[in-house]
Design a protein around this motif. Structure first.
Motif, PDB file in Angstrom:
ATOM      1  N   ALA A 124       0.835  -1.204   0.000  1.00 36.50           N
ATOM      2  CA  ALA A 124       0.000   0.000   0.000  1.00 36.50           C
ATOM      3  C   ALA A 124       0.871   1.256   0.000  1.00 36.50           C
ATOM      4  O   ALA A 124       0.602   2.219  -0.734  1.00 36.50           O
ATOM      5  CB  ALA A 124      -0.924  -0.014   1.217  1.00 36.50           C
ATOM      6  N   ASN A 125       1.927   1.260   0.815  1.00 37.58           N
ATOM      7  CA  ASN A 125       2.827   2.424   0.843  1.00 37.58           C
ATOM      8  C   ASN A 125       3.572   2.580  -0.481  1.00 37.58           C
ATOM      9  O   ASN A 125       3.806   3.695  -0.960  1.00 37.58           O
ATOM     10  CB  ASN A 125       3.835   2.289   1.983  1.00 37.58           C
ATOM     11  N   ASP A 126       3.951   1.444  -1.036  1.00 40.61           N
ATOM     12  CA  ASP A 126       4.657   1.457  -2.320  1.00 40.61           C
ATOM     13  C   ASP A 126       3.785   2.124  -3.387  1.00 40.61           C
ATOM     14  O   ASP A 126       4.226   2.997  -4.145  1.00 40.61           O
ATOM     15  CB  ASP A 126       4.986  -0.006  -2.682  1.00 40.61           C
ATOM     16  N   ALA A 152      11.706   6.059  11.077  1.00 43.29           N
ATOM     17  CA  ALA A 152      10.413   5.526  10.638  1.00 43.29           C
ATOM     18  C   ALA A 152      10.555   4.148   9.995  1.00 43.29           C
ATOM     19  O   ALA A 152      11.641   3.752   9.564  1.00 43.29           O
ATOM     20  CB  ALA A 152       9.785   6.480   9.630  1.00 43.29           C
ATOM     21  N   TYR A 153       9.417   3.435   9.956  1.00 43.42           N
ATOM     22  CA  TYR A 153       9.339   2.196   9.173  1.00 43.42           C
ATOM     23  C   TYR A 153       8.074   2.254   8.332  1.00 43.42           C
ATOM     24  O   TYR A 153       6.979   2.494   8.844  1.00 43.42           O
ATOM     25  CB  TYR A 153       9.281   0.954  10.085  1.00 43.42           C
ATOM     26  N   HIS A 154       8.252   2.035   7.021  1.00 38.61           N
ATOM     27  CA  HIS A 154       7.070   2.039   6.151  1.00 38.61           C
ATOM     28  C   HIS A 154       7.003   0.823   5.228  1.00 38.61           C
ATOM     29  O   HIS A 154       6.103   0.747   4.410  1.00 38.61           O
ATOM     30  CB  HIS A 154       7.009   3.338   5.342  1.00 38.61           C
ATOM     31  N   VAL A 178      -0.943   1.932   9.358  1.00 47.20           N
ATOM     32  CA  VAL A 178      -0.749   0.486   9.451  1.00 47.20           C
ATOM     33  C   VAL A 178      -0.599   0.039  10.909  1.00 47.20           C
ATOM     34  O   VAL A 178      -1.122  -1.002  11.320  1.00 47.20           O
ATOM     35  CB  VAL A 178       0.467   0.071   8.600  1.00 47.20           C
ATOM     36  N   GLN A 179       0.099   0.822  11.722  1.00 46.57           N
ATOM     37  CA  GLN A 179       0.263   0.445  13.136  1.00 46.57           C
ATOM     38  C   GLN A 179      -0.814   1.045  14.015  1.00 46.57           C
ATOM     39  O   GLN A 179      -1.356   0.389  14.884  1.00 46.57           O
ATOM     40  CB  GLN A 179       1.617   0.972  13.647  1.00 46.57           C
ATOM     41  N   ALA A 180      -1.042   2.328  13.812  1.00 45.87           N
ATOM     42  CA  ALA A 180      -1.843   3.065  14.796  1.00 45.87           C
ATOM     43  C   ALA A 180      -3.340   3.010  14.514  1.00 45.87           C
ATOM     44  O   ALA A 180      -4.139   3.408  15.360  1.00 45.87           O
ATOM     45  CB  ALA A 180      -1.369   4.509  14.851  1.00 45.87           C
TER      46      ALA A 180
HETATM   47  N1  PMP Z   1       3.892   0.916   7.840  1.00 47.70           N
HETATM   48  C1  PMP Z   1       4.024   0.782   9.145  1.00 47.70           C
HETATM   49  C2  PMP Z   1       3.818   1.960  10.049  1.00 47.70           C
HETATM   50  C3  PMP Z   1       4.354  -0.458   9.677  1.00 47.70           C
HETATM   51  O1  PMP Z   1       4.475  -0.612  10.997  1.00 47.70           O
HETATM   52  C4  PMP Z   1       4.516  -1.543   8.806  1.00 47.70           C
HETATM   53  C5  PMP Z   1       4.818  -2.920   9.331  1.00 47.70           C
HETATM   54  N2  PMP Z   1       5.406  -2.982  10.551  1.00 47.70           N
HETATM   55  C6  PMP Z   1       4.373  -1.351   7.450  1.00 47.70           C
HETATM   56  C7  PMP Z   1       4.054  -0.114   6.991  1.00 47.70           C
HETATM   57  C8  PMP Z   1       4.600  -2.463   6.483  1.00 47.70           C
HETATM   58  O2  PMP Z   1       3.530  -3.354   6.513  1.00 47.70           O
HETATM   59  P1  PMP Z   1       3.695  -4.848   6.019  1.00 47.70           P
HETATM   60  O3  PMP Z   1       4.655  -5.521   6.951  1.00 47.70           O
HETATM   61  O4  PMP Z   1       2.327  -5.396   6.054  1.00 47.70           O
HETATM   62  O5  PMP Z   1       4.235  -4.823   4.647  1.00 47.70           O
END
Ligand code: PMP
Length: 961
Positions: free
Chosen positions: A648-650, A671-673, A777-779
């Motif tokens: 989704a982020n991609d 950050a992690y995305h 995704v997290q919050a």
């Molecule tokens: N965004 C956030 C804020 C995440 O915490 C995560 C997964 N920890 C992701 C994106 C990526 O999601 P996924 O692991 O389902 O690809």
């Protein structure tokens, strides 16, 4: 089926006290309604005790010389049954510590125990002393009675009969009652005991006589070949014309209604599942279903004719895995075919019926070997304690009840070609057929337990088992083996002539039972339960699993120094293979609780119904999109369903670049995305040393505890937001396409800045020409406790919202919701499609999750329980200087550990140790933040106050250690 009434000799105190009977007597007890066990009343007493229903006058308790007496009063009983009468007693030949004792205690009309008069009672050693309560109110007991209860150990139960009426009595244990009266001979005409088919001598017609019966009854001639039979006389008929039939001269004790039931059942099966290989009953030329034949002994024998099924019984050791699976499948099909069948004779009582196992206790003495006898007694004890109470709640119907290796025929291809012998059919729990098949089709194999798993997998492929059924299966198998052993030895005593048959049915059963005991009945029960789940993998020991995993998946990370091996989850709990439970304080994926039945059902049903991609019209994806839209500001009107947060982020990144024409991104410093190439670039948390994609600028996360601006400074949050300007300047000509923001800054250490941060950041990003992407995704999904989406309190309107992780409660599903004018920048010819994205199963899961969050008030729960936990953590902070900061919202909380409150040096090592220590206490936490010194508490939203208290209590102890 009518039962004879036997007026049993009433035992006298003298006879009980005599050397023959003392400590060696069991009871035959009848209850109104047909069940026969003293255990029924015992069970009632236990239920009452367990429920604490100690009401005076209803049942009462007396201390009795170190024993306790429980009197079951009028109205008590199990399933509407109540004890009627004790009708006999017999020598049990038990081990001294397992002796049930019969007393003919008499109860006075006022309920007191008195000298013998009137009603009779049963006294038993109680197998569960812990269930027998003492009551200080009742201390008196007739001295004469006390004297007579002369048992070395353990409490005793007094079951008080409700009604004394010998007319209500029926006898089931003919041969045993017979043993009480040595003058009685074997079964004979007019002997009431002949009513028991197991006790009744099998027919033994001579060859010519049998041929004549066949000719007279069915107009058929042919050569006869004798076949095995336990209580009937069976022949194969070969006619001159090459036809084959099964000719059965039944035991006279088989009542006509029972025979009628068998015929009706075969007809029913033929109608419901014509492909099932069962015999067809062939009526007499006049239409009668069987012929009645007078025997030389004066008894009348029913003779029946059936089609002959191909195939032959196989040696159990010759069965291949495929054959065993086929047996499992056929067993299940048979159960299904009989599901709608009813017959008034279906209450057929037979000792082989597993559910009647406790009724075999009186004949355990026939097992000559003491250790074998003790083993069987152990199975019985466990059955009474753990199985019998659950049986009444199981699915029950008429079942075959005798899927024994001699009753299941296999063809050359080793597939089931015939099921014969419907003589044990009775109304019983459905799962008993499977248990019998496992016990009686597999004993004699060295790998019986492994083979059982194959048989089970065949069964559940046709008929899934319910949890209770699956949980009892191993016990039912053990029970059947115990019955096999007991009845074979008993019958050997009663009918030495039938020794070969009886011995045959015993062979292998003890070895199978030994192997179950050696493996541990609980462990086997777990294996069978697993097999019932029909999962396509086998359980593995934790140590070897870890090794295999290291070799096969060297780059897949595991939590904890001692990784947790999990097999199941329920609500906020996770379970390891040993059944130990762990409190899940970490996982946001199971947002509505592990294994939530509504989600499970939605997924399973949808998977069964339709599981395809999203290029067909289907309701689920449309409903999901509409429901998501309704939770967001109206401008966020276009939904794209994908499979993961990364995806989704991609996609959001692609769209942002298309919409803005710019190529640079902003993210917070840790950050992690996501995992894909594009989202990895957006995830400084995962960058390798020195890695820094040129198109990504970073801004400091709004950390008001240890960052550049602190909470006590006015406008601190906005000052963090202002960093966007310089970061975008660093992007140079690329310009800003978008800033990705996790509004809870989970990877950055769980920060909860005031709404002004997002507001100011969004304002600046837009001013710099970029889009705002809220990564929920997290919050998201209610975790923050105020809204479904955590950006909401700020009042901003992101250009895109990304959701994932908890969205399917474990089923992979994620989504991107985007403003249509932004999406419009993506060229029409570019298809935005992902094969699994938005498939009906994923959408069903996501819809179920949204429904549960709403129906169970989980957002409110997150606020309520999260608030309680936050308060508790703040209280801990007062006592433990290592806690530098406590923060978060709802059920996303961070506890920052520091070496020193002044310097705020991160206590990373200690955070790790705390998480490990909590893991050892079976409370699962994690760490987060750039220094890994923030304890991350992010449980499923079904987390309750007592869960929170457990965390606080343990955390306090760990921090004090
Ligand atoms: N965004 C956030 C804020 C995440 O915490 C995560 C997964 N920890 C992701 C994106 C990526 O999601 P996924 O692991 O389902 O690809």
């Amino acid at each position: 089926m009518t039962k004879n009434v036997v007026v049993a000799p009433t035992m006298t105190n003298e006879s009980l006290a005599g050397p023959t009977w003392q400590g060696r007597i069991g009871a035959i007890v009848l209850v109104r309604g047909g069940l026969l066990l003293a255990e029924a009343a015992e069970e009632a007493a236990e239920h009452a005790a367990l429920a604490g229903k100690c009401r005076r006058g209803r049942w009462c308790l007396w201390p009795l010389r170190g024993y306790r007496c429980v009197v079951v009063g009028p109205g008590d009983g199990v399933h509407g049954l109540c004890l009627v009468e004790v009708i006999g007693a017999f020598d049990l030949r038990h081990e001294p510590d397992q002796i049930p004792v019969l007393h003919d205690l008499r109860f006075k009309t006022n309920g007191a125990v008195g000298v013998p008069f009137g009603l009779t009672a049963v006294v038993q050693v109680h197998p569960h002393p812990e269930l027998v309560y003492a009551s200080p109110q009742h201390v008196g007991i007739d001295a004469a009675v006390a004297q007579r209860v002369d048992h070395p150990a353990g409490p005793v139960l007094f079951h008080r009969p409700k009604v004394a009426g010998l007319r209500d009595c029926k006898i089931l244990f003919g041969p045993m009652a017979q043993r009480l009266n040595p003058s009685a001979g074997g079964p004979s005409a007019g002997d009431p005991l002949a009513d028991d088919p197991l006790a009744s001598a099998p027919p033994a017609f001579a060859y010519e006589a049998a041929q004549q019966i066949l000719r007279d009854g069915f107009g058929l001639t042919g050569s006869l070949t004798a076949l095995a039979g336990e209580r009937d006389q069976n022949f194969r008929v070969d006619t001159a014309g090459g036809q084959r039939f099964l000719f059965k001269i039944s035991n006279p004790a088989d009542t006509r209604p029972v025979l009628d039931m068998q015929t009706a059942a075969l007809r029913h099966i033929e109608q419901v599942d014509p492909g099932l290989p069962v015999m067809r009953a062939i009526p007499c030329p006049g239409g009668d279903p069987w012929a009645e034949v007078a025997g030389p002994d004066g008894r009348t024998y029913p003779a029946r004719l059936f089609t002959f099924l191909p195939g032959r019984p196989m040696a159990v050791t010759a069965l291949t895995t495929e054959a065993i699976r086929s047996i499992g499948q056929t067993t299940a099909r048979l159960g299904r075919a009989l599901r709608g069948f009813f017959h008034p004779a279906a209450d057929y009582e037979i000792l082989w019926d597993i559910t009647r196992l406790p009724a075999l206790r009186p004949i355990l003495g026939h097992i000559p070997d003491a250790s074998r006898r003790a083993q069987v007694a152990r199975v019985l004890d466990r059955f009474e304690a753990q199985v019998a109470p659950v049986l009444p709640g199981l699915r029950a119907q008429v079942i075959h009840a005798d899927l024994h290796s001699s009753n299941v025929l296999l063809g050359e291809d080793l597939q089931v070609s015939g099921i014969v012998d419907f003589g044990d059919m009775t109304h019983a729990p459905l799962v008993c057929d499977l248990a019998v098949a496992i016990a009686d089709m597999l004993y004699g194999r060295d790998d019986a337990i492994d083979a059982a798993e194959d048989l089970i997998s065949g069964y559940v492929a046709v008929t899934p088992l319910e949890d209770d059924e699956a949980g009892l299966l191993a016990d039912l198998v053990a029970a059947r083996l115990a019955a096999d052993i007991t009845l074979a030895t008993w019958r050997l005593g009663v009918y030495p002539d039938n020794a070969a048959y009886a011995a045959g049915s015993e062979a292998g059963a003890p070895a199978f039972l030994d192997s179950i005991e050696a493996a541990g009945l609980d462990a086997v029960a777990e294996r069978f339960r697993d097999a019932c789940r029909g999962l396509p993998y086998r359980r593995s020991a934790t140590a070897s699993l870890a090794g295999r995993r290291r070799r096969a998946l060297p780059r897949s990370p595991l939590f904890y120094d001692h990784p947790v091996h999990l097999v199941r989850g329920e609500g906020a709990w996770l379970f390891d293979p040993g059944g130990r439970r762990y409190l899940d304080c970490y996982n946001n994926v199971p947002v509505v609780g592990h294994g939530h039945p509504r989600v499970v059902r939605a997924v399973a049903e949808q998977q069964r119904l339709l599981a395809t991609h999203s290029r067909y019209l289907h309701e689920a994806i449309v409903e999901l999109a509409e429901r998501l839209q309704a939770t967001l500001p109206p401008a966020l009107d276009s939904v794209i369903v994908v499979n993961s947060g990364s995806e989704a982020n991609d996609l959001a990144w692609r769209i942002a670049r298309a919409a803005t024409g710019n190529a640079g991104a902003l993210v917070t410093e840790y950050a992690y995305h996501g995992l894909t190439e594009a989202t990895h670039a957006l995830s400084p948390e995962e960058w390798a040393a020195g890695e820094r994609p040129a198109h990504v600028g970073t801004v400091p996360a709004p950390d008001g505890y240890r960052g550049a601006y602190r909470r006590d400074q006015a406008g601190w949050a906005e000052r963090y937001a202002a960093h966007a300007d310089e970061a975008v300047a660093g992007l140079g000509e690329r310009g800003l396409a978008a800033m990705f923001i996790d509004p809870a800054f989970t990877a950055d250490g769980i920060l909860a800045p005031p709404p002004s941060y997002l507001h100011e950041a969004a304002r600046r990003v837009r001013a710099l020409g970029g889009l705002v992407i809220a990564d929920e995704v997290q919050a998201g999904h209610g975790r923050c406790g105020s809204h479904l989406w955590s950006f909401r309190p700020s009042g901003i309107e992101p250009d895109m919202v990304v959701m994932g992780k908890p969205m399917g409660n474990g089923f992979p599903v994620a989504a991107l919701v985007v403003k249509s004018d932004v999406l419009g920048a993506v060229p029409e010819e570019t298809e935005l499609f992902s094969t699994f994205g938005g498939n009906p199963v994923a959408c069903a899961a996501a819809l179920a999750v949204l429904a549960v969050i709403e129906d169970e008030g989980l957002v409110e729960n997150a606020a309520e329980v999260g608030g309680h936990l936050l308060d508790g953590l703040r209280a801990l902070q007062q006592r433990h200087p290592v806690i530098g900061d406590v923060r978060g919202e709802g059920l996303l909380l961070g506890v920052e550990l520091v070496e020193d409150r002044q310097t705020r040096v991160p206590a990373s090592g200690q955070a790790h140790q705390v998480v490990e220590a909590m893991r050892d206490r079976r409370i699962l936490l994690g760490t987060t933040g750039p220094a890994g010194n923030v304890l991350k508490i992010r449980p499923p939203l079904v987390f309750q106050r007592d869960h929170a208290d457990l965390v606080l209590e343990n955390l306090s102890e760990v921090l004090s250690a």
